[in-house]
Design a protein around this motif. Structure first.
Motif, PDB file in Angstrom:
ATOM      1  N   SER A 153       8.683 -55.324  -7.020  1.00 47.28           N
ATOM      2  CA  SER A 153       7.646 -54.998  -6.030  1.00 47.28           C
ATOM      3  C   SER A 153       8.085 -53.834  -5.150  1.00 47.28           C
ATOM      4  CB  SER A 153       7.341 -56.228  -5.168  1.00 47.28           C
ATOM      5  OG  SER A 153       6.803 -57.271  -5.942  1.00 47.28           O
ATOM      6  N   LEU A 154       9.333 -53.897  -4.686  1.00 42.71           N
ATOM      7  CA  LEU A 154       9.849 -52.813  -3.854  1.00 42.71           C
ATOM      8  C   LEU A 154       9.900 -51.499  -4.617  1.00 42.71           C
ATOM      9  CD1 LEU A 154      12.771 -54.696  -2.067  1.00 42.71           C
ATOM     10  CD2 LEU A 154      10.713 -53.799  -0.962  1.00 42.71           C
ATOM     11  N   SER A 155      10.285 -51.565  -5.885  1.00 45.25           N
ATOM     12  CA  SER A 155      10.379 -50.364  -6.717  1.00 45.25           C
ATOM     13  C   SER A 155       9.014 -49.737  -6.938  1.00 45.25           C
ATOM     14  CB  SER A 155      11.024 -50.717  -8.056  1.00 45.25           C
ATOM     15  OG  SER A 155      10.921 -49.636  -8.961  1.00 45.25           O
ATOM     16  N   TYR A 156       8.030 -50.548  -7.275  1.00 40.77           N
ATOM     17  CA  TYR A 156       6.685 -50.018  -7.501  1.00 40.77           C
ATOM     18  C   TYR A 156       6.133 -49.378  -6.232  1.00 40.77           C
ATOM     19  CZ  TYR A 156       6.236 -52.257 -12.106  1.00 40.77           C
ATOM     20  OH  TYR A 156       6.394 -52.608 -13.417  1.00 40.77           O
ATOM     21  N   TYR A 157       6.347 -50.050  -5.101  1.00 42.96           N
ATOM     22  CA  TYR A 157       5.836 -49.479  -3.854  1.00 42.96           C
ATOM     23  C   TYR A 157       6.576 -48.196  -3.502  1.00 42.96           C
ATOM     24  CZ  TYR A 157       4.269 -48.832   0.893  1.00 42.96           C
ATOM     25  OH  TYR A 157       3.721 -48.271   2.027  1.00 42.96           O
ATOM     26  N   ALA A 158       7.882 -48.176  -3.717  1.00 39.44           N
ATOM     27  CA  ALA A 158       8.664 -46.977  -3.414  1.00 39.44           C
ATOM     28  C   ALA A 158       8.172 -45.783  -4.225  1.00 39.44           C
ATOM     29  CB  ALA A 158      10.143 -47.233  -3.676  1.00 39.44           C
ATOM     30  N   ASN A 159       7.926 -45.991  -5.512  1.00 45.11           N
ATOM     31  CA  ASN A 159       7.453 -44.897  -6.352  1.00 45.11           C
ATOM     32  C   ASN A 159       6.030 -44.486  -5.996  1.00 45.11           C
ATOM     33  OD1 ASN A 159       9.431 -44.145  -8.758  1.00 45.11           O
ATOM     34  ND2 ASN A 159       9.680 -46.333  -8.366  1.00 45.11           N
ATOM     35  N   TRP A 160       5.211 -45.452  -5.618  1.00 48.45           N
ATOM     36  CA  TRP A 160       3.858 -45.118  -5.151  1.00 48.45           C
ATOM     37  C   TRP A 160       3.924 -44.310  -3.857  1.00 48.45           C
ATOM     38  CZ3 TRP A 160       1.400 -46.326  -0.557  1.00 48.45           C
ATOM     39  CH2 TRP A 160       0.037 -46.026  -0.486  1.00 48.45           C
ATOM     40  N   ALA A 161       4.775 -44.734  -2.924  1.00 44.39           N
ATOM     41  CA  ALA A 161       4.922 -44.020  -1.651  1.00 44.39           C
ATOM     42  C   ALA A 161       5.433 -42.599  -1.878  1.00 44.39           C
ATOM     43  CB  ALA A 161       5.875 -44.788  -0.733  1.00 44.39           C
ATOM     44  N   LEU A 162       6.317 -42.439  -2.860  1.00 42.26           N
ATOM     45  CA  LEU A 162       6.837 -41.106  -3.180  1.00 42.26           C
ATOM     46  C   LEU A 162       5.733 -40.217  -3.738  1.00 42.26           C
ATOM     47  CD1 LEU A 162       9.371 -39.267  -3.507  1.00 42.26           C
ATOM     48  CD2 LEU A 162       9.585 -40.191  -5.817  1.00 42.26           C
ATOM     49  N   GLU A 163       4.966 -40.761  -4.670  1.00 42.56           N
ATOM     50  CA  GLU A 163       3.925 -39.957  -5.309  1.00 42.56           C
ATOM     51  C   GLU A 163       2.815 -39.584  -4.344  1.00 42.56           C
ATOM     52  OE1 GLU A 163       0.818 -40.928  -8.832  1.00 42.56           O
ATOM     53  OE2 GLU A 163       2.910 -40.702  -9.423  1.00 42.56           O
ATOM     54  N   THR A 164       2.477 -40.477  -3.427  1.00 42.05           N
ATOM     55  CA  THR A 164       1.383 -40.225  -2.485  1.00 42.05           C
ATOM     56  C   THR A 164       1.871 -39.611  -1.181  1.00 42.05           C
ATOM     57  OG1 THR A 164       1.558 -42.481  -1.598  1.00 42.05           O
ATOM     58  CG2 THR A 164       0.038 -42.124  -3.442  1.00 42.05           C
ATOM     59  N   THR A 165       3.188 -39.326  -1.093  1.00 36.23           N
ATOM     60  CA  THR A 165       3.811 -38.810   0.137  1.00 36.23           C
ATOM     61  C   THR A 165       3.400 -39.647   1.352  1.00 36.23           C
ATOM     62  OG1 THR A 165       2.058 -37.169   0.499  1.00 36.23           O
ATOM     63  CG2 THR A 165       3.979 -36.457  -0.768  1.00 36.23           C
ATOM     64  N   SER A 166       3.485 -40.939   1.189  1.00 41.42           N
ATOM     65  CA  SER A 166       3.152 -41.869   2.274  1.00 41.42           C
ATOM     66  C   SER A 166       4.090 -41.660   3.463  1.00 41.42           C
ATOM     67  CB  SER A 166       3.262 -43.302   1.759  1.00 41.42           C
ATOM     68  OG  SER A 166       3.107 -44.231   2.811  1.00 41.42           O
ATOM     69  N   GLU A 167       3.608 -41.972   4.650  1.00 43.27           N
ATOM     70  CA  GLU A 167       4.414 -41.784   5.858  1.00 43.27           C
ATOM     71  C   GLU A 167       5.685 -42.628   5.843  1.00 43.27           C
ATOM     72  OE1 GLU A 167       2.061 -42.489   9.292  1.00 43.27           O
ATOM     73  OE2 GLU A 167       0.774 -40.733   9.015  1.00 43.27           O
ATOM     74  N   ASP A 168       5.622 -43.762   5.158  1.00 42.21           N
ATOM     75  CA  ASP A 168       6.787 -44.649   5.142  1.00 42.21           C
ATOM     76  C   ASP A 168       7.614 -44.504   3.873  1.00 42.21           C
ATOM     77  OD1 ASP A 168       4.964 -45.717   3.391  1.00 42.21           O
ATOM     78  OD2 ASP A 168       5.290 -47.801   3.990  1.00 42.21           O
ATOM     79  N   ARG A 169       7.508 -43.344   3.217  1.00 48.44           N
ATOM     80  CA  ARG A 169       8.181 -43.194   1.934  1.00 48.44           C
ATOM     81  C   ARG A 169       9.703 -43.271   2.046  1.00 48.44           C
ATOM     82  NH1 ARG A 169       9.191 -37.444   0.184  1.00 48.44           N
ATOM     83  NH2 ARG A 169       9.306 -36.243   2.105  1.00 48.44           N
ATOM     84  N   VAL A 170      10.287 -42.747   3.107  1.00 45.79           N
ATOM     85  CA  VAL A 170      11.745 -42.756   3.239  1.00 45.79           C
ATOM     86  C   VAL A 170      12.268 -44.180   3.358  1.00 45.79           C
ATOM     87  CG1 VAL A 170      13.714 -42.033   4.630  1.00 45.79           C
ATOM     88  CG2 VAL A 170      11.809 -40.453   4.268  1.00 45.79           C
ATOM     89  N   GLU A 171      11.691 -44.960   4.272  1.00 47.31           N
ATOM     90  CA  GLU A 171      12.169 -46.332   4.434  1.00 47.31           C
ATOM     91  C   GLU A 171      11.831 -47.190   3.217  1.00 47.31           C
ATOM     92  OE1 GLU A 171       8.849 -45.886   7.647  1.00 47.31           O
ATOM     93  OE2 GLU A 171      10.270 -44.604   6.583  1.00 47.31           O
ATOM     94  N   ALA A 172      10.694 -46.907   2.568  1.00 53.89           N
ATOM     95  CA  ALA A 172      10.325 -47.667   1.368  1.00 53.89           C
ATOM     96  C   ALA A 172      11.305 -47.410   0.231  1.00 53.89           C
ATOM     97  CB  ALA A 172       8.905 -47.302   0.931  1.00 53.89           C
ATOM     98  N   ILE A 173      11.663 -46.158   0.038  1.00 56.26           N
ATOM     99  CA  ILE A 173      12.574 -45.799  -1.048  1.00 56.26           C
ATOM    100  C   ILE A 173      13.990 -46.296  -0.764  1.00 56.26           C
ATOM    101  CG2 ILE A 173      13.672 -43.848  -2.226  1.00 56.26           C
ATOM    102  CD1 ILE A 173      10.960 -42.351  -1.825  1.00 56.26           C
ATOM    103  N   CYS A 174      14.451 -46.125   0.470  1.00 56.33           N
ATOM    104  CA  CYS A 174      15.797 -46.608   0.817  1.00 56.33           C
ATOM    105  C   CYS A 174      15.882 -48.122   0.688  1.00 56.33           C
ATOM    106  CB  CYS A 174      16.159 -46.175   2.237  1.00 56.33           C
ATOM    107  SG  CYS A 174      16.465 -44.403   2.415  1.00 56.33           S
ATOM    108  N   SER A 175      14.829 -48.820   1.108  1.00 58.82           N
ATOM    109  CA  SER A 175      14.817 -50.278   0.995  1.00 58.82           C
ATOM    110  C   SER A 175      14.866 -50.711  -0.460  1.00 58.82           C
ATOM    111  CB  SER A 175      13.570 -50.852   1.671  1.00 58.82           C
ATOM    112  OG  SER A 175      13.551 -50.557   3.052  1.00 58.82           O
ATOM    113  N   ALA A 176      14.097 -50.029  -1.302  1.00 56.98           N
ATOM    114  CA  ALA A 176      14.097 -50.359  -2.725  1.00 56.98           C
ATOM    115  C   ALA A 176      15.459 -50.104  -3.343  1.00 56.98           C
ATOM    116  CB  ALA A 176      13.022 -49.543  -3.449  1.00 56.98           C
TER     117      ALA A 176
END
Length: 388
Positions: free
Chosen positions: A290-313
């Motif tokens: 779940s964390l991985s999918y969200y991290a990659n989605w946040a990266l692709e959409t340049t979401s505001e929380d992409r840094v914390e999402a990717i680091c958490s994953a």
């Protein structure tokens, strides 16, 4: 919100899995351990023929022009089989920073070569007795007459035999910059190193008056540290997917073994100690997914929380991979420690990713900074509350 992969992505996964199954899964990794580099290159060439290297390269440079989420099923399948090679370093690190920071001429040159499967990248970052920090980059590059002269040493460079180019962070006038160095450049001395994970072979690279043209510079001079941080976002999102694939395979193997291994007249999977451990492993796997999918989605959409999402994953997936690989050894018992069983290969790969291109502590710090948490400020606020 649904972060699951779409039908086309799952279909491409099936093609990749079928090919890797035809390669006998971890046999490619074992060939690499045995020193059969040509067999590994042939297996990598087969992956390239499927179009894996073209996925996230724009159409203008002979790629498919797909997004970063389309890399997820490929990375997971590579994780399941411990596929050797520099696909991560190339597609999830070099390609994103070249696409974002390189000139049009550089993109045409490098991205087209990657898309065709002709060339690949590895990362020469770490230096002896230093760390993956900005201060740890001390390899000197002197700029004179439109070319750099590099002098210094990079260590623990992964899979040099399977790459043609190095992404090299250097220090120019006390500022970090990024240059691309061809492996065949005169002045380079490459020496093999012993590594814990033999499916990722490491090398020491000596730069002795290595001449690199100015057009090998990626991005503006002095902006290298920021470029590295952007590249690490893509890389860590992809690493989390690789870990998920590896964990999924481990859970499958451990569950199957627990059903067929008998002790005291019944399958060991019927004992609570094994049941609970398998349940915990499955829970960790699905959380990491779940964390991985969200991290990659946040990266692709340049979401505001992409840094914390990717680091958490990255943090959770790498630690869960380490834990699950260790549990797998215990479930297999004595046979889990043998060379013939793949358990030890997954343990070693999990430890490799634990500190590769950054430590867990560094990613905790980056996640905390992205979340805006200031430990000092929080402590002061709590103290004021107690006083009042």
């Amino acid at each position: 919100m649904d972060f699951s992969l779409n039908e086309e992505q799952e279909m491409f996964r099936k093609f990749v899995r079928k090919y890797l199954n035809d390669q006998e899964q971890t046999k490619v990794a074992r060939d690499y351990i045995a020193g059969d580099v040509e067999a590994v290159k042939q297996a990598v060439a087969g992956v390239n023929e499927l179009g894996c290297m073209m996925v996230n390269i724009p159409d203008d440079y002979d790629g498919m022009g797909l997004g970063k989420l389309d890399l997820v099923p490929i990375m997971e399948e590579f994780g399941r089989t411990l596929m050797p090679g520099v696909f991560l370093e190339t597609s999830a690190f070099a390609v994103p920073i070249i696409e974002q920071f390189a000139t049009t001429e550089q993109k045409q040159h490098y991205l087209s070569e990657v898309a065709s499967g002709e060339k690949a990248f590895t990362v020469a970052w770490l230096e002896p007795k230093r760390s993956y920090t900005e201060k740890g980059i001390q390899l000197v590059a002197t700029l004179e007459q439109e070319q750099f002269t590099l002098n210094g040493v990079k260590t623990q460079v992964a899979d040099v035999a399977l790459a043609q180019y190095f992404i090299v962070p250097v220090r120019v006038n006390d500022e970090v910059s990024i240059v691309i160095v061809d492996k065949d450049t005169p002045g380079l001395t490459i020496t093999a190193q012993k590594g814990f994970d033999e499916t990722r072979q490491l090398s020491n690279v000596l730069f002795d008056d290595v001449q690199v043209p100015l057009n090998a510079l990626i991005g503006p001079l002095g902006d290298g540290w920021g470029i590295l941080q952007e590249g690490l976002l893509s890389y860590n999102a992809a690493v989390s997917s690789v870990c998920v694939g590896a964990m999924e395979k481990i859970v499958e193997v451990a569950s199957e073994y627990a059903c067929i291994r008998e002790q005291f007249g019944q399958a060991i999977g019927r004992y609570q100690a094994i049941k609970h451990r398998l349940a915990d492993m499955k829970l960790s796997l699905e959380t990491a997914r779940s964390l991985s999918y969200y991290a990659n989605w946040a990266l692709e959409t340049t979401s505001e929380d992409r840094v914390e999402a990717i680091c958490s994953a990255r943090i959770f997936a790498t630690q869960a991979f380490v834990d699950i690989a260790a549990h797998n050894i215990q479930i297999h018992g004595g046979i889990g420690f043998t060379e013939e069983i793949d358990c030890h290969l997954f343990v070693k790969r999990s430890r490799f990713y634990e500190n590769y291109l950054g430590t867990q502590a560094q990613y905790y710090d980056r996640a905390i900074a992205a979340l805006g948490w200031d430990a000092t400020a929080t402590a002061t606020e709590n103290e004021n509350l107690l006083i009042s």
